[in-house]
Design a protein around this motif. Structure first.
Motif, PDB file in Angstrom:
ATOM      1  N   GLU A 185       0.831  -1.206   0.000  1.00  0.00           N
ATOM      2  CA  GLU A 185       0.000   0.000   0.000  1.00  0.00           C
ATOM      3  C   GLU A 185       0.865   1.256   0.000  1.00  0.00           C
ATOM      4  O   GLU A 185       0.585   2.215  -0.738  1.00  0.00           O
ATOM      5  CB  GLU A 185      -0.910   0.001   1.232  1.00  0.00           C
ATOM      6  N   ASN A 188       2.453   2.241  -3.314  1.00  0.00           N
ATOM      7  CA  ASN A 188       1.571   2.920  -4.277  1.00  0.00           C
ATOM      8  C   ASN A 188       1.737   4.438  -4.230  1.00  0.00           C
ATOM      9  O   ASN A 188       1.395   5.131  -5.191  1.00  0.00           O
ATOM     10  CB  ASN A 188       0.110   2.555  -4.002  1.00  0.00           C
ATOM     11  N   ALA A 270      -0.556 -12.538  -4.253  1.00  0.00           N
ATOM     12  CA  ALA A 270      -1.640 -11.555  -4.275  1.00  0.00           C
ATOM     13  C   ALA A 270      -1.133 -10.146  -4.552  1.00  0.00           C
ATOM     14  O   ALA A 270      -1.928  -9.251  -4.866  1.00  0.00           O
ATOM     15  CB  ALA A 270      -2.394 -11.576  -2.948  1.00  0.00           C
ATOM     16  N   ASN A 271       0.180  -9.932  -4.450  1.00  0.00           N
ATOM     17  CA  ASN A 271       0.755  -8.602  -4.669  1.00  0.00           C
ATOM     18  C   ASN A 271       0.513  -8.147  -6.112  1.00  0.00           C
ATOM     19  O   ASN A 271       0.893  -8.830  -7.067  1.00  0.00           O
ATOM     20  CB  ASN A 271       2.258  -8.650  -4.371  1.00  0.00           C
ATOM     21  N   ARG A 272      -0.072  -6.986  -6.272  1.00  0.00           N
ATOM     22  CA  ARG A 272      -0.491  -6.529  -7.608  1.00  0.00           C
ATOM     23  C   ARG A 272       0.693  -6.224  -8.515  1.00  0.00           C
ATOM     24  O   ARG A 272       0.656  -6.505  -9.719  1.00  0.00           O
ATOM     25  CB  ARG A 272      -1.390  -5.298  -7.470  1.00  0.00           C
ATOM     26  N   GLU A 273       1.749  -5.634  -7.974  1.00  0.00           N
ATOM     27  CA  GLU A 273       2.900  -5.304  -8.806  1.00  0.00           C
ATOM     28  C   GLU A 273       3.608  -6.571  -9.282  1.00  0.00           C
ATOM     29  O   GLU A 273       4.049  -6.647 -10.434  1.00  0.00           O
ATOM     30  CB  GLU A 273       3.871  -4.405  -8.045  1.00  0.00           C
ATOM     31  N   ARG A 275       2.156  -9.445  -9.755  1.00  0.00           N
ATOM     32  CA  ARG A 275       1.266  -9.999 -10.792  1.00  0.00           C
ATOM     33  C   ARG A 275       1.425  -9.239 -12.110  1.00  0.00           C
ATOM     34  O   ARG A 275       1.452  -9.851 -13.187  1.00  0.00           O
ATOM     35  CB  ARG A 275      -0.191  -9.935 -10.327  1.00  0.00           C
ATOM     36  N   ARG A 276       1.534  -7.923 -12.010  1.00  0.00           N
ATOM     37  CA  ARG A 276       1.631  -7.116 -13.228  1.00  0.00           C
ATOM     38  C   ARG A 276       2.901  -7.448 -13.999  1.00  0.00           C
ATOM     39  O   ARG A 276       2.863  -7.664 -15.216  1.00  0.00           O
ATOM     40  CB  ARG A 276       1.602  -5.627 -12.877  1.00  0.00           C
ATOM     41  N   SER A 279       2.795 -11.042 -15.406  1.00  0.00           N
ATOM     42  CA  SER A 279       1.842 -11.133 -16.524  1.00  0.00           C
ATOM     43  C   SER A 279       2.412 -10.497 -17.784  1.00  0.00           C
ATOM     44  O   SER A 279       2.233 -11.015 -18.896  1.00  0.00           O
ATOM     45  CB  SER A 279       0.520 -10.465 -16.146  1.00  0.00           C
ATOM     46  N   ARG A 293      -7.341 -17.010  -7.195  1.00  0.00           N
ATOM     47  CA  ARG A 293      -8.051 -15.799  -6.767  1.00  0.00           C
ATOM     48  C   ARG A 293      -7.453 -15.330  -5.441  1.00  0.00           C
ATOM     49  O   ARG A 293      -6.869 -16.134  -4.691  1.00  0.00           O
ATOM     50  CB  ARG A 293      -9.542 -16.083  -6.633  1.00  0.00           C
ATOM     51  N   PRO A 294      -7.570 -14.039  -5.112  1.00  0.00           N
ATOM     52  CA  PRO A 294      -6.937 -13.513  -3.894  1.00  0.00           C
ATOM     53  C   PRO A 294      -7.270 -14.289  -2.628  1.00  0.00           C
ATOM     54  O   PRO A 294      -6.417 -14.482  -1.763  1.00  0.00           O
ATOM     55  CB  PRO A 294      -7.459 -12.076  -3.833  1.00  0.00           C
ATOM     56  N   CYS A 297      -4.939 -17.178  -2.336  1.00  0.00           N
ATOM     57  CA  CYS A 297      -3.496 -16.937  -2.290  1.00  0.00           C
ATOM     58  C   CYS A 297      -2.964 -17.187  -0.883  1.00  0.00           C
ATOM     59  O   CYS A 297      -1.946 -17.849  -0.694  1.00  0.00           O
ATOM     60  CB  CYS A 297      -3.179 -15.503  -2.712  1.00  0.00           C
TER      61      CYS A 297
END
Length: 336
Positions: A185, A188, A270-273, A275-276, A279, A293-294, A297
């Motif tokens: 968080e 971000n 689950a960490n968005r960065e 995953r980004r 991907s 799914r989260p 995780c």
């Protein structure tokens, strides 16, 4: 076949019911975050005591949600390791006792195999074979997966796991427990001001090391004014370094094995960065990538019910021993 899954490896008590043909029927979880928050981390004795209090009521809750009774359950799967010994024993003893009382089989499940197979619970699951990246608070591993139980370890962390490094760095930044999500968080709000190293990417191989990155972070923190923006910028740089390191290693694993599918699982997935970046790498390399799914995780009963269910369906059985192993190499698991 209805399988009851029990997960008590650390600080979350989780229960689920899985059916061989109908899929996941019901699941529930109780997190101990509030219990351990004032200590800044998991206290093993408190975790064990809370599992004792919560496990049986959660089993009743899941059976009611699934509209099932004990007589409908055909097998029990429980996490036997790796994990905290006291916590593991709560789940193992409860599972074995219920199995004996209900006269059904129970099977010990490897916690990381549960994470590895969590994406199988999705509507479009991956097909074997694939490369798996398992990233959690206690493990960072790259594995070539030919089938359930058919695993080849490609690389692992030589010191701190990725999730452990996130938590320890969060403590340096003065963030509350659980540190990993709080650091994400804060990142971000950060800017690309610092350039942190990508550990062990300048040499061949697929092993990981995050302890040096943690030290680099501490030095950067000591050299700044430690304002809120300084800390956000450091969190940003740390997260970018971990995500890019994982991505580089996954690309190497794909190239080494020649496989075209990557599965990423475990709490840190689950960490968005992360995953980004993974991907984006998968798209550029023309490979398929799968995440759970989260909800699946982090530790959960659904993945244990599924993993144990596959072994029970294949006819694997175990004796009445209460089996718990805080350290348990995945290579020791039998193949289906």
């Amino acid at each position: 076949m209805f399988v009851l899954g029990i997960e008590t490896s650390c600080d979350e008590t989780a229960v689920a019911v899985y059916h061989a043909n109908r899929g996941l029927i019901a699941h529930t979880l109780f997190s101990q975050i509030a219990t351990h928050a004032e200590y800044g981390g998991v206290v093993p004795e408190l975790a064990s005591r809370d599992h004792i209090r919560k496990l049986v009521p959660l089993i009743k809750t899941v059976l009611a949600a699934a509209d099932l009774q004990a007589k409908h359950i055909n097998g029990i799967a429980y996490t036997a390791g790796p994990g905290l010994m006291g916590s593991l024993l709560v789940g193992a003893a409860t599972a074995r006792s219920l199995a004996w009382a209900w006269q059904i089989p129970a099977i010990a499940v490897h916690h990381m195999e549960g994470h590895l197979l969590a994406p199988m619970l999705e509507d479009t699951p991956p097909a074997f074979p694939f490369v798996a990246l398992l990233i959690s608070g206690g493990h960072t591993m790259l594995i070539e997966v030919q089938g359930i139980g058919n695993y080849r370890l490609l690389g692992e962390s030589l010191d701190d796991a990725a999730g452990e490094a996130f938590d320890k760095t969060a403590k340096m930044l003065g963030l509350d427990y659980p540190g990993g999500p709080k650091l994400a968080e804060l990142a971000n709000q950060g800017h690309p001001r610092f350039k942190f190293p990508r550990p062990m990417t300048d040499r061949p191989g697929l092993d990981f090391s995050f302890s040096g990155l943690k030290t680099f972070t501490l030095n950067a923190l000591n050299e700044t004014g430690q304002s809120p923006q300084d800390k956000a910028d450091i969190a940003f740089a740390f997260q970018q370094a971990v995500a890019e390191t994982l991505t580089i290693k996954c690309r190497r694993a794909i190239q080494l094995t020649g496989l075209k599918t990557l599965v990423v699982a475990g709490g840190v997935s689950a960490n968005r960065e992360i995953r980004r970046q993974l991907s984006a790498m998968a798209d550029s390399a023309n490979i398929k990538i799968y995440f759970p799914r989260p909800d699946f995780c982090t530790d959960n009963g659904a993945m244990i019910a599924y993993a144990g269910g596959q072994r029970l369906i294949a006819g694997q059985t175990q004796n009445l021993e209460i089996f718990a192993r805080p350290r348990w190499p995945m290579e020791q698991l039998p193949q289906l």
